[in-house]
Design an enzyme around this catalytic site. Structure first.
Site, short mmCIF file in Angstrom:
data_model
loop_
_atom_site.label_atom_id
_atom_site.label_comp_id
_atom_site.label_asym_id
_atom_site.label_seq_id
_atom_site.Cartn_x
_atom_site.Cartn_y
_atom_site.Cartn_z
N LYS A 110 0.85 -1.18 0.00
CA LYS A 110 0.00 0.00 0.00
C LYS A 110 0.88 1.24 0.00
O LYS A 110 1.74 1.40 0.87
CB LYS A 110 -0.90 0.00 1.23
CG LYS A 110 -1.73 1.26 1.36
CD LYS A 110 -2.77 1.14 2.43
CE LYS A 110 -3.53 2.45 2.58
NZ LYS A 110 -4.55 2.36 3.61
N ARG A 114 -10.72 10.09 2.15
CA ARG A 114 -10.59 10.75 3.45
C ARG A 114 -11.73 11.73 3.67
O ARG A 114 -12.22 11.90 4.78
CB ARG A 114 -9.22 11.41 3.57
CG ARG A 114 -8.13 10.32 3.62
CD ARG A 114 -6.72 10.85 3.72
NE ARG A 114 -5.77 9.76 3.53
CZ ARG A 114 -4.51 9.93 3.17
NH1 ARG A 114 -4.04 11.13 2.97
NH2 ARG A 114 -3.72 8.88 3.02
N LYS A 125 -2.37 -1.49 -3.71
CA LYS A 125 -3.21 -0.30 -3.62
C LYS A 125 -2.37 0.95 -3.72
O LYS A 125 -1.36 1.03 -3.03
CB LYS A 125 -3.94 -0.34 -2.28
CG LYS A 125 -4.85 0.82 -2.04
CD LYS A 125 -5.38 0.75 -0.63
CE LYS A 125 -6.19 1.99 -0.38
NZ LYS A 125 -6.51 2.16 0.99
N TYR A 172 -15.44 1.18 -6.14
CA TYR A 172 -16.70 1.88 -5.90
C TYR A 172 -17.63 1.73 -7.11
O TYR A 172 -18.80 2.04 -7.03
CB TYR A 172 -16.44 3.37 -5.62
CG TYR A 172 -15.55 3.58 -4.41
CD1 TYR A 172 -16.09 3.64 -3.13
CD2 TYR A 172 -14.16 3.68 -4.55
CE1 TYR A 172 -15.28 3.80 -2.02
CE2 TYR A 172 -13.34 3.84 -3.44
CZ TYR A 172 -13.90 3.90 -2.18
OH TYR A 172 -13.10 4.05 -1.09
N SER A 175 -10.41 5.72 -4.29
CA SER A 175 -11.33 6.85 -4.45
C SER A 175 -10.86 7.87 -5.49
O SER A 175 -11.67 8.38 -6.27
CB SER A 175 -11.51 7.54 -3.09
OG SER A 175 -10.24 7.93 -2.56
N LYS A 202 1.24 10.10 5.50
CA LYS A 202 1.40 8.74 6.01
C LYS A 202 2.67 8.08 5.50
O LYS A 202 2.77 6.86 5.43
CB LYS A 202 0.14 7.92 5.64
CG LYS A 202 -1.16 8.50 6.21
CD LYS A 202 -2.35 7.57 6.05
CE LYS A 202 -3.60 8.16 6.72
NZ LYS A 202 -4.76 7.24 6.66
N GLU A 212 7.30 -6.67 1.21
CA GLU A 212 6.08 -6.50 2.00
C GLU A 212 5.15 -7.70 1.81
O GLU A 212 4.60 -8.25 2.76
CB GLU A 212 5.34 -5.21 1.61
CG GLU A 212 5.94 -3.94 2.14
CD GLU A 212 5.62 -3.70 3.61
OE1 GLU A 212 4.96 -4.55 4.23
OE2 GLU A 212 6.06 -2.66 4.14
#
Ligand code: PBG
Length: 332
Positions: free
Chosen positions: A202, A212, A256, A321, A282, A225, A241
């Site tokens: 990610k 968000r 992602k 979505y 998003s 982040k 990872e």
């Protein structure tokens, strides 16, 4: 590979593309509703569908409306929903207490959906960002997101979600060691049947912006982040990872965002041959919708092409979505 004997005019590649039936026969990648996980944002209330400004066509759904969405998913052949909660400023705290309540929105939604539409798979995000007053995925101490204390909290959150009926818990926090800890926690609680889909690779991406907004984090998030999510410059690190999450017991892995990271999807699938998912996030949704609303691209075609490309790169399934709309387009 491509043979040197394939020369024009004996070989004409357009021959296979001439007609719809022929194109269908030689299509190398398929996209079906069964490949989709429908990302849905929840909110409090009843009979409420509240538009998300930065995601035209996406609405925050109250629990009863989420149940309706689950019925719709079942009718469309979409196997699973991924739920995310909107949390107001007042319900957030430094200790993210709401994450550990069996009465929180996520748990109530899971119970309601499992009561009415038990055949639908339910996936829960595991991360503290919907519940912290600073919008980070873990606990903040002296300006740092602390790893090990956060992992303990994520285990509690995952167990509470699984008890409420979630079939898949999906840690999206990028703390080190959380998959193994969550697996142990689930097994110790009699939840050994619950799957872990790790957000393994990610990235610290700008494409999460509208999300968000959707969950009420944009006003509250302090900083970025980058100390826990991955640097978009890196590929080999993604493989490390993923390897670690598999070793820790992940049942499936996720990359992602999806659209700008197709090379990562490809390498992960090639390297590990694991059930591999990708999240069309998003911002990817918002870009397609914004361009379509300006009549700069064809909306329906952009939806299907973007999803097909993610499948072609190697993803077994896509969290999106667009799931319901795409399923309807595929059925038409
Ligand atoms: C939280 C989380 C994020 C998304 C899913 N889970 C955002 C973030 O990490 O800031 C992004 C979803 C999207 O953009 O659609 N850990």
């Amino acid at each position: 590979m491509t043979s040197v004997t394939q020369t024009f005019p004996a070989t004409r590649l357009r021959r296979l593309r001439r007609t719809p039936w022929s194109r269908a026969l030689v299509a190398e990648t398929r996209l079906a509703p069964a490949d989709l996980i429908w990302a849905i944002v929840l909110r409090e209330g009843e009979g409420v569908r509240e538009p998300v400004a930065s995601m035209p066509g996406v609405e925050r759904l109250s629990v009863d409306e989420a149940v309706n969405a689950a019925r719709e998913a079942k009718a469309l052949g979409i196997p699973a929903l991924a739920l995310f909660p909107f949390t107001s400023k007042e319900d957030r705290s430094a200790g993210a207490e709401l994450a550990f309540s069996a009465e929180n929105l996520m748990c109530r939604a899971a119970r309601a959906i499992k009561d009415s539409v038990p055949e639908i798979g339910l996936m829960a995000d595991v991360a503290l960002d919907p519940y912290t007053d600073h919008g980070h995925d873990g606990f903040l101490e002296d300006g740092e997101i602390v790893n090990d204390r956060t992992v303990e909290a994520l285990v509690r959150q995952a167990v509470i979600e699984a008890r409420a009926g979630f079939d898949i818990v999906a840690p999206s926090d990028m703390m080190d060691g959380r998959v193994a800890a969550i697996r142990r926690g689930l097994d110790a609680d009699g939840l050994s049947h619950v799957q872990i889909m790790s957000y393994a690779a990610k990235y610290a991406s700008c494409f999460y912006g509208p999300y968000r907004d959707a969950i009420g984090s944009s006003g509250v998030l302090k900083g970025d982040k980058r100390t826990y999510q991955m640097d978009p410059a890196n590929t080999d690190e993604a493989l490390r990872e993923v390897a670690m999450d598999i070793a820790e017991g992940a049942d499936s892995v996720m990359v992602k965002p999806a659209g700008a990271y197709l090379d990562i999807i490809w390498r992960v699938k090639e390297a590990f041959a694991m059930p591999t998912f990708a999240f069309q996030v998003s911002g990817e949704y918002a870009m397609i919708m914004a361009a379509a609303q300006n009549n700069w691209i064809d909306e329906n075609r952009a939806i299907l092409e973007s999803l097909m490309s993610i499948r072609r790169a190697g993803a077994d399934g896509v969290i999106t979505y667009f799931a319901a709309r795409a399923a309807r387009l595929l059925a038409a």
